[in-house]
Design a protein around this motif. Structure first.
Motif, PDB file in Angstrom:
ATOM      1  N   LEU A  39      22.911  37.598  39.981  1.00 30.73           N
ATOM      2  CA  LEU A  39      22.820  38.993  39.557  1.00 30.73           C
ATOM      3  C   LEU A  39      22.516  38.956  38.060  1.00 30.73           C
ATOM      4  N   PRO A  40      21.263  39.153  37.680  1.00 28.60           N
ATOM      5  CA  PRO A  40      20.888  38.974  36.269  1.00 28.60           C
ATOM      6  C   PRO A  40      21.388  40.109  35.392  1.00 28.60           C
ATOM      7  N   ASN A  41      21.317  39.881  34.093  1.00 30.04           N
ATOM      8  CA  ASN A  41      21.606  40.960  33.153  1.00 30.04           C
ATOM      9  C   ASN A  41      20.626  42.104  33.407  1.00 30.04           C
ATOM     10  N   PRO A  42      21.078  43.355  33.294  1.00 30.38           N
ATOM     11  CA  PRO A  42      20.180  44.488  33.571  1.00 30.38           C
ATOM     12  C   PRO A  42      19.033  44.541  32.569  1.00 30.38           C
ATOM     13  N   ASP A  43      17.824  44.815  33.066  1.00 31.23           N
ATOM     14  CA  ASP A  43      16.697  44.952  32.152  1.00 31.23           C
ATOM     15  C   ASP A  43      16.761  46.314  31.457  1.00 31.23           C
ATOM     16  N   LEU A  44      15.818  46.545  30.558  1.00 27.32           N
ATOM     17  CA  LEU A  44      15.855  47.753  29.729  1.00 27.32           C
ATOM     18  C   LEU A  44      15.844  49.018  30.567  1.00 27.32           C
ATOM     19  N   GLU A  45      14.953  49.076  31.557  1.00 26.90           N
ATOM     20  CA  GLU A  45      14.867  50.289  32.368  1.00 26.90           C
ATOM     21  C   GLU A  45      16.139  50.537  33.156  1.00 26.90           C
ATOM     22  N   LEU A  46      16.749  49.478  33.669  1.00 25.27           N
ATOM     23  CA  LEU A  46      17.997  49.646  34.409  1.00 25.27           C
ATOM     24  C   LEU A  46      19.124  50.062  33.478  1.00 25.27           C
ATOM     25  N   ARG A  47      19.140  49.530  32.279  1.00 21.09           N
ATOM     26  CA  ARG A  47      20.183  49.935  31.312  1.00 21.09           C
ATOM     27  C   ARG A  47      20.076  51.422  31.003  1.00 21.09           C
ATOM     28  N   ASP A  87      17.543  61.527  24.838  1.00 20.52           N
ATOM     29  CA  ASP A  87      16.713  60.373  25.142  1.00 20.52           C
ATOM     30  C   ASP A  87      16.757  59.326  24.043  1.00 20.52           C
ATOM     31  N   ASP A  88      16.783  59.763  22.774  1.00 20.62           N
ATOM     32  CA  ASP A  88      16.783  58.778  21.687  1.00 20.62           C
ATOM     33  C   ASP A  88      18.097  58.000  21.639  1.00 20.62           C
ATOM     34  N   VAL A  89      19.191  58.645  22.038  1.00 20.58           N
ATOM     35  CA  VAL A  89      20.485  57.945  22.085  1.00 20.58           C
ATOM     36  C   VAL A  89      20.481  56.924  23.217  1.00 20.58           C
ATOM     37  N   ILE A  90      19.943  57.327  24.377  1.00 20.79           N
ATOM     38  CA  ILE A  90      19.856  56.401  25.509  1.00 20.79           C
ATOM     39  C   ILE A  90      19.006  55.184  25.139  1.00 20.79           C
ATOM     40  N   SER A  91      17.875  55.429  24.510  1.00 17.14           N
ATOM     41  CA  SER A  91      16.992  54.324  24.126  1.00 17.14           C
ATOM     42  C   SER A  91      17.671  53.400  23.123  1.00 17.14           C
ATOM     43  N   TYR A  92      18.390  53.980  22.166  1.00 17.15           N
ATOM     44  CA  TYR A  92      19.058  53.170  21.156  1.00 17.15           C
ATOM     45  C   TYR A  92      20.128  52.275  21.785  1.00 17.15           C
ATOM     46  N   ILE A  93      20.993  52.870  22.613  1.00 15.94           N
ATOM     47  CA  ILE A  93      22.073  52.095  23.227  1.00 15.94           C
ATOM     48  C   ILE A  93      21.508  51.018  24.144  1.00 15.94           C
ATOM     49  N   ILE A 118      22.404  47.093  23.502  1.00 18.00           N
ATOM     50  CA  ILE A 118      23.288  46.401  24.459  1.00 18.00           C
ATOM     51  C   ILE A 118      22.413  45.885  25.593  1.00 18.00           C
ATOM     52  N   ASP A 119      22.228  44.589  25.642  1.00 22.22           N
ATOM     53  CA  ASP A 119      21.241  44.047  26.568  1.00 22.22           C
ATOM     54  C   ASP A 119      21.815  43.125  27.638  1.00 22.22           C
ATOM     55  N   ASN A 120      23.147  43.085  27.780  1.00 22.74           N
ATOM     56  CA  ASN A 120      23.662  42.092  28.728  1.00 22.74           C
ATOM     57  C   ASN A 120      24.783  42.577  29.635  1.00 22.74           C
ATOM     58  N   SER A 121      25.406  43.721  29.366  1.00 25.07           N
ATOM     59  CA  SER A 121      26.624  44.059  30.098  1.00 25.07           C
ATOM     60  C   SER A 121      26.649  45.517  30.531  1.00 25.07           C
ATOM     61  N   VAL A 122      26.784  45.721  31.848  1.00 21.77           N
ATOM     62  CA  VAL A 122      26.972  47.076  32.372  1.00 21.77           C
ATOM     63  C   VAL A 122      28.302  47.645  31.890  1.00 21.77           C
ATOM     64  N   ARG A 123      29.305  46.793  31.813  1.00 22.22           N
ATOM     65  CA  ARG A 123      30.635  47.231  31.394  1.00 22.22           C
ATOM     66  C   ARG A 123      30.605  47.793  29.978  1.00 22.22           C
ATOM     67  N   GLU A 124      29.854  47.148  29.088  1.00 23.67           N
ATOM     68  CA  GLU A 124      29.765  47.651  27.715  1.00 23.67           C
ATOM     69  C   GLU A 124      29.040  48.995  27.667  1.00 23.67           C
ATOM     70  N   GLU A 170      28.303  54.387  15.592  1.00 27.28           N
ATOM     71  CA  GLU A 170      29.710  54.304  15.186  1.00 27.28           C
ATOM     72  C   GLU A 170      30.600  53.914  16.368  1.00 27.28           C
ATOM     73  N   VAL A 171      30.336  54.488  17.536  1.00 19.01           N
ATOM     74  CA  VAL A 171      31.121  54.142  18.726  1.00 19.01           C
ATOM     75  C   VAL A 171      30.929  52.676  19.079  1.00 19.01           C
ATOM     76  N   MET A 172      29.700  52.207  19.028  1.00 17.55           N
ATOM     77  CA  MET A 172      29.423  50.817  19.359  1.00 17.55           C
ATOM     78  C   MET A 172      30.083  49.867  18.375  1.00 17.55           C
ATOM     79  N   ARG A 173      30.162  50.271  17.125  1.00 22.59           N
ATOM     80  CA  ARG A 173      30.817  49.425  16.129  1.00 22.59           C
ATOM     81  C   ARG A 173      32.296  49.231  16.466  1.00 22.59           C
TER      82      ARG A 173
END
Length: 464
Positions: free
Chosen positions: A291-299, A316-322, A326-332, A358-361
């Protein structure tokens, strides 16, 4: 004086020897000792699980024929095999046809306190979380194959086409969700199905309790009575040899009776150092899939789904930024959505990229990275595109050079503290050109998978 059942067993041995030859007979059957014969059940002692596996795998046919010829058609064969627990406590296990054990339910599962999803028959709790179903599982190109396999198992229980199903991947990519969804769908369609989700750590704890109570047979029989067993975090088995050993009779019985088993792990079977080869081999009898890390579109899809489910509309810009950060974890991703929800309500403020940052930090733990400077980015990019670094600083507009130059602008903006003006001065370009090229890269990231892979390859070289 020789007991009647011992005399009959000796007759069986003569028939077996005639059919398999003296050498094989002396290797495998001279160690088998008949212990008892009651109610048409013959119990044989074997020195180890290895012998039990050999009897079941290689000699089952001739053994069954010999027993029926001598003891009668209704004979049933049980084995007693020594086992060793993780604390080296020795005992024996009787492997026989399974019956649900009230002892295991009342004594071993009384401390298993996860909230049940519904009132089950006889108080049996499958340990399934109702929210972890297929309907709440986001699908995309990166997880399409493991999801398809999981849905097939759930829709065709007992067929055995893809089981045992061994699912492996990094922490937080959704393995537990996917195998729980299998159990939930099976229970929805057949409430009487005996489905159990259990982490290996809990399985090991229950086994240790069974050893202390001297109830190993009940323990094995209870797990053998399941229709579907969902084991989570199999990698923890490598430090528990006794637990690994006790898994053999459970695995073999369920597999022989076309019951479904699903395992999750953080690595493929061949990387489970410390486990016996014969157990690793069994994990590969069915389907092994990553089960690979989710790609950009799936994230992005996950972020949109989770936010709408929580009544939160992410721009949309917030979704794209996050999704980019974050490129490896659905949980994050889920944790960030929850953090944004709390912060937005608390501050009564709209959600912005700055709020997401700020939230991600505060929520997302970032691994320590070595400092990256502009010169390192130029060198790594030039090497990837196989061009001379002097060409990057020139006025050349050749496609490869222009692409490399754009990439450097994007990576310098992402990984350094340089402003767009400072990046432009280093490349002899204007501030507006740098900003335009950075936006162009971001747009390509959203729609060109190969381009995402290019950036990942350059960044891997930068941080190695």
């Amino acid at each position: 004086m020789e007991n009647d059942f011992q005399h009959k067993w000796n007759k069986c041995l003569e028939l077996i020897k005639d059919n398999i030859g003296r050498d094989r007979f002396n290797t495998w059957f001279t160690c088998a000792k008949p212990l008892s014969y009651e109610n048409n059940r013959l119990t044989l002692f074997l020195p180890s699980n290895f012998f039990y596996e050999k009897f079941e795998d290689d000699f089952h046919g001739i053994l069954s024929l010999a027993l029926r010829k001598v003891f009668g058609q209704n004979v049933h064969l049980d084995y007693e095999v020594p086992v060793v627990s993780d604390n080296s406590a020795a005992s024996t296990i009787k492997i026989e046809a399974p019956e649900p054990s009230p002892v295991i339910k009342s004594k071993l599962f009384e401390s298993y306190n996860n909230t049940p999803i519904e009132k089950q028959e006889d108080g049996f709790d499958p340990q399934l979380n109702p929210t972890l179903n297929f309907e709440n599982y986001c699908s995309g190109d990166s997880n399409k194959l493991p999801l398809t396999i999981a849905q097939y198992i759930a829709d065709n229980p007992g067929k055995g086409d893809f089981t045992p199903f061994f699912l492996y991947g990094n922490v937080g990519v959704g393995k537990t969700h996917l195998i729980q969804a299998i159990g939930i769908r099976i229970k929805e369609r057949n409430p009487n199905a005996r489905v159990l989700f259990i982490p290996i750590r809990k399985f090991s704890n229950l086994y240790q309790e069974a050893v202390r109570q001297k109830r190993i047979p009940e323990f094995v029989n209870w797990f053998q009575s399941m229709d579907v067993l969902l084991f989570d975090d199999l990698q923890e088995l490598v430090t528990k040899p006794g637990t690994a050993e006790i898994l053999f009779p459970i695995f073999n019985h369920l597999h022989n009776n076309r019951k479904d088993m699903v395992f999750t792990c953080d690595r493929p079977p061949m990387e489970l150092d410390g486990l016996q080869d014969r157990l690793i081999d069994r994990f590969k009898w069915g389907m092994v899939e990553s089960l690979p890390n989710p790609d950009l579109e799936l994230r992005k899809k996950i972020l949109e789904f989770k936010s709408k489910k929580n009544g939160l509309g992410l721009p949309d810009d917030v979704i794209s930024y996050i999704a980019t950060e974050i490129d490896n974890s659905v949980r994050e991703l889920e944790n960030v959505v929850n953090g944004l929800l709390v912060r937005s309500i608390t501050l009564n403020a709209p959600i912005t990229v700055e709020m997401a940052r700020e939230v991600m930090r505060n929520i997302v733990k970032r691994p320590e990275k070595k400092p990256i400077n502009f010169e390192m980015i130029v060198e790594a990019t030039a090497e990837y595109y196989n061009i001379n670094t002097d060409a990057i600083f020139s006025r050349l507009r050749v496609r490869d050079v222009a692409d490399a130059r754009q990439m450097i602008m994007y990576l310098a903006n992402k990984h350094t503290d340089l402003t767009a003006c400072a990046i432009g001065r280093k490349l002899n370009r204007t501030h507006a050109t740098v900003l335009h090229n950075i936006e162009e890269i971001k747009k390509r990231l959203e729609c060109v998978k190969d381009f995402v892979d290019e950036i990942a390859a350059i960044e891997k070289d930068l941080f190695k």
